[in-house]
Motif scaffolding. Sequence first.
Motif, PDB file in Angstrom:
ATOM      1  N   PHE A  62     -50.452  26.717 -14.474  1.00 14.36           N
ATOM      2  CA  PHE A  62     -50.463  25.595 -15.414  1.00 14.36           C
ATOM      3  C   PHE A  62     -50.598  24.274 -14.653  1.00 14.36           C
ATOM      4  O   PHE A  62     -49.850  24.027 -13.707  1.00 14.36           O
ATOM      5  N   PRO A  63     -51.501  23.393 -15.072  1.00  9.39           N
ATOM      6  CA  PRO A  63     -51.647  22.088 -14.410  1.00  9.39           C
ATOM      7  C   PRO A  63     -50.619  21.086 -14.950  1.00  9.39           C
ATOM      8  O   PRO A  63     -50.953  20.109 -15.617  1.00  9.39           O
ATOM      9  N   THR A  64     -49.372  21.337 -14.648  1.00  6.51           N
ATOM     10  CA  THR A  64     -48.287  20.563 -15.259  1.00  6.51           C
ATOM     11  C   THR A  64     -48.234  19.115 -14.801  1.00  6.51           C
ATOM     12  O   THR A  64     -47.566  18.300 -15.425  1.00  6.51           O
ATOM     13  N   ASP A  65     -48.957  18.789 -13.739  1.00  2.54           N
ATOM     14  CA  ASP A  65     -48.967  17.412 -13.262  1.00  2.54           C
ATOM     15  C   ASP A  65     -50.075  16.576 -13.908  1.00  2.54           C
ATOM     16  O   ASP A  65     -50.226  15.400 -13.600  1.00  2.54           O
ATOM     17  N   GLN A  66     -50.817  17.172 -14.825  1.00  3.87           N
ATOM     18  CA  GLN A  66     -51.922  16.488 -15.488  1.00  3.87           C
ATOM     19  C   GLN A  66     -51.485  15.883 -16.826  1.00  3.87           C
ATOM     20  O   GLN A  66     -50.465  16.283 -17.393  1.00  3.87           O
TER      21      GLN A  66
END
Length: 189
Positions: free
Chosen positions: A166-170
């Motif tokens: 998951f690209p949770t920093d986006q």
Amino acid sequence: MSPQRPLRADAARNRARIMATAHEQITEHGAGVSMERIAAASGVAVGTLYKHFPNKTDLVNAVIAASFAPVADDAEDSLRRAGQGAPAMEELTGFLTRLMDTVAHNQAVKAAAHALNTDHAVHPAMRDLEARVTSALGQLLRAAQAQGELRTDCTVDDLYLVLSTFPTDQAPAARVRWLALVLTGLIAR
């Protein structure tokens, strides 16, 4: 071994306050937050904190398990709705979207999500939660496959791979776009 006695009322309040504060601190700062900071923010002495949680690992595991319980509930709710006629692929997509958003905002759930299906999920409560999520996702996945919406070779391990990346920093829009692109590869042709 004697049965564990219930906590006194003041001890129960302290434990609840410690858990709530630890949840806030770990959600915001991650598992690296110090026991001293948690104790101070809880309004209890460090000794009181250690009386309830002999070490930081115990406290972090308790917070992670408590934070992840709603995720297991959500997976089972998604499966229940699919069993009542909702399209299984919609339920699977909705679950993954909600989980991705939760992981993006909660370091405790992020730690739990990354521990799924690995040797890191050793805390008994996490094992139980992982089993619930795995069971619900497996059944949801099979329902989506039976409805012709999901590739027949897709497995729960594949979903855990998606979850672990998951690209949770986006930004939210980028996360939604990422999930749409990834799910395109899982949809039956």
